[in-house]
Design an enzyme around this catalytic site. Structure first.
Site, PDB file in Angstrom:
ATOM      1  N   ASN A 369       1.030  -0.802   0.009  1.00 47.91           N
ATOM      2  CA  ASN A 369       0.078   0.040  -0.024  1.00 47.91           C
ATOM      3  C   ASN A 369       1.040   1.478   0.042  1.00 47.91           C
ATOM      4  O   ASN A 369       1.241   2.197   0.911  1.00 47.91           O
ATOM      5  CB  ASN A 369      -0.626   0.462   1.600  1.00 47.91           C
ATOM      6  CG  ASN A 369      -2.108   0.932   1.324  1.00 47.91           C
ATOM      7  OD1 ASN A 369      -1.869   2.129   1.871  1.00 47.91           O
ATOM      8  ND2 ASN A 369      -2.631   0.975   0.201  1.00 47.91           N
ATOM      9  N   GLY A 412      -3.139   1.658   4.807  1.00 44.68           N
ATOM     10  CA  GLY A 412      -1.231   2.092   4.574  1.00 44.68           C
ATOM     11  C   GLY A 412      -0.875   3.676   3.617  1.00 44.68           C
ATOM     12  O   GLY A 412      -1.922   4.392   4.114  1.00 44.68           O
ATOM     13  N   ARG A 414      -1.357   4.898   1.108  1.00 46.99           N
ATOM     14  CA  ARG A 414      -2.316   5.035  -0.053  1.00 46.99           C
ATOM     15  C   ARG A 414      -3.474   5.348   0.427  1.00 46.99           C
ATOM     16  O   ARG A 414      -3.977   6.032   0.804  1.00 46.99           O
ATOM     17  CB  ARG A 414      -1.887   4.376  -0.779  1.00 46.99           C
ATOM     18  CG  ARG A 414      -2.893   4.657  -2.240  1.00 46.99           C
ATOM     19  CD  ARG A 414      -3.143   3.736  -3.237  1.00 46.99           C
ATOM     20  NE  ARG A 414      -3.438   4.189  -3.989  1.00 46.99           N
ATOM     21  CZ  ARG A 414      -4.974   3.831  -4.559  1.00 46.99           C
ATOM     22  NH1 ARG A 414      -5.647   3.569  -4.054  1.00 46.99           N
ATOM     23  NH2 ARG A 414      -5.519   4.440  -5.878  1.00 46.99           N
ATOM     24  N   CYS A 415      -3.484   4.430   1.820  1.00 45.11           N
ATOM     25  CA  CYS A 415      -5.701   4.456   2.519  1.00 45.11           C
ATOM     26  C   CYS A 415      -5.782   5.849   2.980  1.00 45.11           C
ATOM     27  O   CYS A 415      -6.502   6.304   3.206  1.00 45.11           O
ATOM     28  CB  CYS A 415      -5.311   2.917   3.099  1.00 45.11           C
ATOM     29  SG  CYS A 415      -5.239   1.272   2.750  1.00 45.11           S
ATOM     30  N   MET A 416      -4.398   6.441   3.532  1.00 43.85           N
ATOM     31  CA  MET A 416      -4.583   7.303   4.622  1.00 43.85           C
ATOM     32  C   MET A 416      -4.129   8.267   3.795  1.00 43.85           C
ATOM     33  O   MET A 416      -4.520   9.335   4.155  1.00 43.85           O
ATOM     34  CB  MET A 416      -3.304   7.299   5.413  1.00 43.85           C
ATOM     35  CG  MET A 416      -3.138   6.609   6.562  1.00 43.85           C
ATOM     36  SD  MET A 416      -2.198   6.210   7.765  1.00 43.85           S
ATOM     37  CE  MET A 416      -0.574   6.800   7.004  1.00 43.85           C
TER      38      MET A 416
END
Length: 425
Positions: A369, A412, A414-416
Site C-alpha cells: 500500500n 497504509g 495510500r489508504c491514509m
C-alpha cells in the site's frame, strides 16, 4: 477559504476547469486530503472492535505523532496538505448548512426522531462549529447527555451500549469515502455500515466549501447509489484508463455503473479494468495488494494471482448503447497492463520479496500500500523493510514513515491519503 496562489498557479498550468485533477497514480502530487486521528480512536473498546472494523486499539498520542510525521514528509516535498476536519468546519460555518448537516448525520446514525434526535441536535448545536465536527467524528456517549434531558422510557432503559452516535475511527483512511477521477470524483456508498457516514463530509465539502462550491464539479457516482464502492479499489492508471478492484468492499455492479457514467459524461477515460481479488479481511481493497509506483513498475502481493498467474480481469469499454458497456475478459494482469498502458514490459515488485512468510506478514501491514508522490518516489511504512528493500532494488526512491500504531488500523500510506491534485505525466 480562498485558493492559495500556488494552487491557482497549478490550475492555470494544467489548464484545469475544476479544482480537482487526477489523471494518474504517479504524477507529482500537489494537494492531498488527510485526517489527523483524534478522539474517535479513544472511543474504541474491545467489545465493539468488530462492529467498528478494527482489530486493535491504537495508542492515540503515538498514532498522532506518526501521522504528523507522514504529513510533515508530504509538506517538506512541497505538497499542500488539507485536513478533513478543518475543511468540514469551514463548510459548516453557514448556519443553514450546519443544521442541515446535523439533521442528516443524526438521521443516518439512527437517532430516534421522537426523542433522542432532538436531544442530540440541541446538544451538538450548543458547541462551536469546530467542536461540532470533532463531536460527530468522535461519537457521542450516552453519559454526555444530562439525565434530566432523557424524558422517554426507552432513553432511560437504553441498554448497555455506550453511544448515541458511534465514533468514526476509520476516518484517517481518507482514500475510501471519496476518490478523484479526472476532474470529478466518486462520493462513495461504503460497504460497511460503520463507515457509511464518512462520505457525508466530502459531499458537503464539495457542495458548500468556498474552495469547491463555485465549480460545477461532476460527481460520477454519489453516496446514494445502491451498490457499494470504495476508494481503495479505485486506481487511476493513466488519463484514459482506470483500474477498480472487485473486492470485499466494491461490487461488480458499482464498477459497471461507474463505467457507464464516465463514458457518458466525459471524454478522457476510455476503459475501466475490473480486477477481482480474494474477498478477505487481509485483501480488503485492490490497493492493499497492488499499487503503481512508476511508469512501468507495480507492487503486488503474489497471493492474488492464481496458478500460472491467472486472475479474473475484465476490460469495460464504450458500447453503441450508452447505457451499456462492452466487456472483454482477460486472465493475465501483466498482459492487460501492457495492453492498456502501451508498454513493452511490466515490472512487478513482489511484497515481501515473494517469500511465503515475509510477503504474508508485510502485506498484513500494508507492504503493497504505497503512496506515489512522483514517478518512482513512494511513501511506505518503515516496518515493511523487506518490501522497501525490494522497491529500492528496482530503482524506486522509498520514503519511510513510522508505523507501529498507524498500522493497527489495517491501512497504509495510500489508504491514509486522498489526492486532490496531481501534475499530468
Amino acid at each position: 477559504m480562498r485558493q492559495s496562489s500556488n494552487t491557482t498557479l497549478e490550475i492555470s498550468k494544467t489548464k484545469m476547469k475544476y479544482p480537482l485533477h487526477i489523471t494518474s497514480e504517479i504524477g507529482k502530487l500537489k494537494t492531498v486530503l488527510l485526517h489527523r486521528p483524534g478522539k474517535e480512536l479513544e472511543n474504541l473498546i474491545p467489545e465493539y472492535l468488530e462492529r467498528l472494523l478494527f482489530d486493535d486499539i491504537p495508542y492515540l498520542p503515538t498514532v498522532q505523532k506518526e501521522h504528523d510525521y507522514f504529513a510533515g514528509i508530504l509538506k517538506n516535498r512541497g505538497i499542500e496538505v488539507l485536513y478533513l476536519d478543518k475543511l468540514a468546519a469551514e463548510t459548516l460555518e453557514d448556519e443553514k448548512v450546519r443544521r442541515q448537516f446535523i439533521d442528516q448525520i443524526l438521521s443516518e446514525s439512527g437517532a430516534n426522531p421522537n426523542g433522542t434526535y432532538n436531544i442530540l441536535k440541541d446538544y451538538l448545536l450548543s458547541f462551536p462549529v469546530e467542536e461540532i465536527v470533532h463531536k460527530v467524528m468522535a461519537g457521542v456517549l450516552k453519559t454526555e447527555i444530562a439525565e434530566e434531558k432523557k424524558t422517554h422510557l426507552y432513553e432511560l432503559m437504553a441498554g448497555h451500549y455506550p453511544f448515541y452516535l458511534d465514533p468514526m475511527p476509520n476516518l484517517y483512511f481518507t482514500r475510501d469515502p471519496a476518490a478523484v477521477i479526472g476532474e470529478g470524483l466518486t462520493i462513495n456508498r461504503m460497504r460497511e455500515e460503520a463507515r457509511r457516514r464518512e462520505s457525508l463530509f466530502m459531499q458537503y465539502i464539495i457542495k458548500y466549501h468556498p474552495r469547491f462550491a463555485k465549480f460545477d464539479i461532476p460527481v460520477w457516482l454519489g453516496r446514494g447509489e445502491r451498490f457499494p464502492i470504495e476508494g481503495g479499489d479505485e486506481l487511476i492508471l493513466s488519463k484514459d484508463t482506470i483500474a477498480i478492484g472487485v473486492s470485499s468492499r466494491t461490487s461488480a455492479k458499482a464498477i459497471e455503473n461507474l463505467a457507464v457514467q464516465l463514458f457518458q459524461r466525459q471524454g478522457e477515460i476510455q476503459r475501466v479494468v475490473a480486477v477481482e481479488i480474494p474477498k478477505s479481511r487481509a485483501f480488503m481493497h485492490l490497493d492493499t495488494v497492488f499499487t503503481m509506483v512508476d511508469f512501468d513498475k507495480f507492487t503486488i502481493h503474489p497471493a492474488i494471482q492464481g496458478p500460472d498467474g491467472n486472475m479474473r480481469i475484465y476490460i469495460l469499454e464504450k458500447s453503441e448503447d450508452p447505457d451499456q458497456v462492452n466487456i472483454r475478459e482477460r486472465n493475465n494482469l501483466p498482459a492487460v497492463l501492457k495492453e492498456v498502458l502501451h508498454l513493452p514490459e511490466i515490472d512487478f515488485i513482489p511484497c515481501g520479496g515473494g517469500d511465503i512468510i515475509a510477503s504474508a506478514r508485510e502485506q498484513w501491514n500494508d507492504g503493497s500500500n504505497t503512496l506515489s508522490i512522483a514517478p518512482g518516489v513512494v511513501v511506505t511504512y518503515d516496518r515493511n523493510y523487506v518490501s522497501n528493500e525490494m522497491l529500492r532494488n528496482h530503482g524506486i526512491e522509498v520514503i519511510e514513515i513510522p508505523s507501529s500504531e498507524l498500522s493497527r488500523g489495517r491501512g497504509g500510506p495510500r489508504c491514509m491519503s486522498m489526492p486532490i491534485l496531481r501534475e499530468d505525466i
